[in-house]
Design an enzyme around this catalytic site. Sequence first.
Site, PDB file in Angstrom:
ATOM      1  N   CYS A  99       4.203  -5.491  -9.120  1.00 15.40           N
ATOM      2  CA  CYS A  99       3.462  -5.386  -7.855  1.00 15.40           C
ATOM      3  C   CYS A  99       3.609  -6.680  -7.039  1.00 15.40           C
ATOM      4  O   CYS A  99       3.256  -7.770  -7.506  1.00 15.40           O
ATOM      5  CB  CYS A  99       1.990  -5.108  -8.133  1.00 15.40           C
TER       6      CYS A  99
ATOM      7  N   ASP B 109       2.412   0.188  -2.031  1.00 21.01           N
ATOM      8  CA  ASP B 109       3.856   0.104  -2.289  1.00 21.01           C
ATOM      9  C   ASP B 109       4.507   1.485  -2.152  1.00 21.01           C
ATOM     10  O   ASP B 109       4.029   2.463  -2.744  1.00 21.01           O
ATOM     11  CB  ASP B 109       4.076  -0.463  -3.707  1.00 21.01           C
TER      12      ASP B 109
ATOM     13  N   ARG C 163       6.927   2.798  -3.421  1.00 19.19           N
ATOM     14  CA  ARG C 163       7.570   3.384  -4.603  1.00 19.19           C
ATOM     15  C   ARG C 163       6.598   4.103  -5.533  1.00 19.19           C
ATOM     16  O   ARG C 163       7.004   4.619  -6.568  1.00 19.19           O
ATOM     17  CB  ARG C 163       8.311   2.285  -5.378  1.00 19.19           C
TER      18      ARG C 163
ATOM     19  N   CYS D  38      -1.671   1.446  -5.127  1.00 22.07           N
ATOM     20  CA  CYS D  38      -1.079   0.415  -4.282  1.00 22.07           C
ATOM     21  C   CYS D  38      -0.338   1.066  -3.114  1.00 22.07           C
ATOM     22  O   CYS D  38       0.194   2.169  -3.233  1.00 22.07           O
ATOM     23  CB  CYS D  38      -0.109  -0.441  -5.097  1.00 22.07           C
TER      24      CYS D  38
ATOM     25  N   HIS E 251       0.814  -0.908 -10.575  1.00 22.21           N
ATOM     26  CA  HIS E 251       2.215  -0.711 -11.000  1.00 22.21           C
ATOM     27  C   HIS E 251       2.835  -2.041 -11.354  1.00 22.21           C
ATOM     28  O   HIS E 251       2.528  -3.077 -10.726  1.00 22.21           O
ATOM     29  CB  HIS E 251       3.033  -0.012  -9.900  1.00 22.21           C
TER      30      HIS E 251
END
Length: 227
Positions: free
Chosen positions: A112, A55, A57, A53, A109
């Site tokens: 999400c 993202d 993080r 992803c 994750h």
Amino acid sequence: MVAGTTIKLTQKESYNALLSGNRQWVAEQLKSDPDYFKKLSKGQNPEVLWIGCSDSRVPANQVTGTKPGEVFVHRNIATVCSHSDMNMLSVLDYAVNALKVKHVIVAGHYGCGGVAAALTHKQFGLIDNWLRHIKDVYRLHSHELDRITDEETKINRLVELNVIEQSYNLCKTTIIQNAWKERDDLEVHGWIVDIKTGLVKDLKVTSSGSKNLGYVYEVNSEAVAVH
Ligand SMILES: [Zn+2]
């Protein structure tokens, strides 16, 4: 670095922090190995392709404790592997056929935001077309997901089911199937990163051959012209 700091930086400061962060990183690498970048510039030989992803993080290298040069990476919103996505297919083709990676990791994750958005009925704009892939996964597993009443539990289960389906999508590509015909050291794995702990959960859906793909998806070795 900018990330993690609680101090509000100005536009210029946040930009300059990136450049000074780079200088600091370079200095640290050279301190432990003066030839670090000389060696790195000679080429890459990663054994892993990470499809994860976007993202911020879930960075592939940090999550796996690997260094530059060890993981080839493709990331998009909500970890989607669509057989009509030329970007993803190009990365997959290069990783599998040129770099000869041994592991393809499909990494979602928990928590999400893309998956959570797909669970709503709101319109978000252009991204709705991308999130439709996640809604398709929901439809495939609605018998299970419809019964989950807790919202966070539902999102996280859809995160898991999405990784399983996207891994399956990869296995259906001719790129993966043809590679399996040529070699036996290529595996496709499904992982979930738990941002609350940093730990990876192996979903144990590893594939290393096309025998369980389903008849309709199996391809022969030879490509033929379509008339
Ligand atoms: Zn995400």
